[in-house]
Design a protein around this motif. Structure first.
Motif, PDB file in Angstrom:
ATOM      1  N   VAL A 266      47.907  34.523  34.953  1.00 24.60           N
ATOM      2  CA  VAL A 266      47.600  35.937  34.770  1.00 24.60           C
ATOM      3  C   VAL A 266      46.252  36.053  34.091  1.00 24.60           C
ATOM      4  O   VAL A 266      45.987  35.372  33.101  1.00 24.60           O
ATOM      5  CB  VAL A 266      48.663  36.633  33.897  1.00 24.60           C
ATOM      6  N   GLN A 267      45.399  36.898  34.628  1.00 19.09           N
ATOM      7  CA  GLN A 267      44.122  37.199  33.994  1.00 19.09           C
ATOM      8  C   GLN A 267      44.089  38.675  33.647  1.00 19.09           C
ATOM      9  O   GLN A 267      44.530  39.514  34.433  1.00 19.09           O
ATOM     10  CB  GLN A 267      42.971  36.838  34.925  1.00 19.09           C
TER      11      GLN A 267
ATOM     12  N   SER B 147      45.660  40.510  36.897  1.00 18.36           N
ATOM     13  CA  SER B 147      45.853  39.824  38.161  1.00 18.36           C
ATOM     14  C   SER B 147      47.127  39.002  38.079  1.00 18.36           C
ATOM     15  O   SER B 147      47.610  38.716  36.990  1.00 18.36           O
ATOM     16  CB  SER B 147      44.666  38.913  38.457  1.00 18.36           C
ATOM     17  N   GLY B 148      47.669  38.632  39.204  1.00 23.69           N
ATOM     18  CA  GLY B 148      48.877  37.814  39.186  1.00 23.69           C
ATOM     19  C   GLY B 148      50.102  38.591  39.616  1.00 23.69           C
ATOM     20  O   GLY B 148      50.225  39.780  39.352  1.00 23.69           O
ATOM     21  N   SER B 149      51.020  37.883  40.245  1.00 22.16           N
ATOM     22  CA  SER B 149      52.191  38.523  40.831  1.00 22.16           C
ATOM     23  C   SER B 149      53.319  38.753  39.838  1.00 22.16           C
ATOM     24  O   SER B 149      54.311  39.393  40.170  1.00 22.16           O
ATOM     25  CB  SER B 149      52.714  37.680  41.994  1.00 22.16           C
TER      26      SER B 149
ATOM     27  N   ASN C 296      49.115  47.161  38.594  1.00 17.82           N
ATOM     28  CA  ASN C 296      48.922  46.078  37.615  1.00 17.82           C
ATOM     29  C   ASN C 296      47.960  46.500  36.507  1.00 17.82           C
ATOM     30  O   ASN C 296      46.987  45.800  36.213  1.00 17.82           O
ATOM     31  CB  ASN C 296      48.405  44.801  38.295  1.00 17.82           C
TER      32      ASN C 296
END
Length: 117
Positions: A2-3, A25-27, A76
């Motif tokens: 994750v960013q 970012s990231g799911s 997000n």
């Protein structure tokens, strides 16, 4: 992975408002507990506001009634709406994501908020 990337900081006068944003970012964003922390010069980093994946919110006593945290799991994004800002709110504000099951923290780079007349 994750960013986190914060934006929205700046210089404001006492009593004014400011809204911070954090793009993630990231799911796995939707399952993270996310929050805002701040660190003033010479002081330790402190929690300002957190919001769980279920939407429960918690605030530091010093910002209750003035700050509001929110999240958008579709975009997000995490937000911190700050009103009636005071000079003591001056600090670098960091976005945080915490994966409860993995006991792992993710941090943004921070954004400066300065409240001064």
């Amino acid at each position: 992975q994750v960013q986190l990337l914060e934006s929205g900081g700046g210089l404001v006068q006492p009593g004014e408002s400011l809204k911070l944003s954090c793009a993630a970012s990231g799911s796995i964003f939707s399952i993270l507990r996310v929050g805002w922390y701040r660190q003033a010069p010479g002081k330790q980093r402190e929690s300002v506001a957190v919001i769980t994946s279920g939407g429960s919110r918690d605030y530091a006593d010093s910002v209750k009634g003035r700050f509001t945290i929110s999240r958008d799991n579709v975009k997000n994004m995490v937000y911190l709406q700050m009103t009636n800002l005071k000079p003591e709110d001056t600090a670098v504000y960091y976005c945080n994501g915490y994966h409860v099951n993995r006991a792992r923290d993710y941090w943004g780079q921070g954004t400066q908020v300065t409240v001064s007349a």
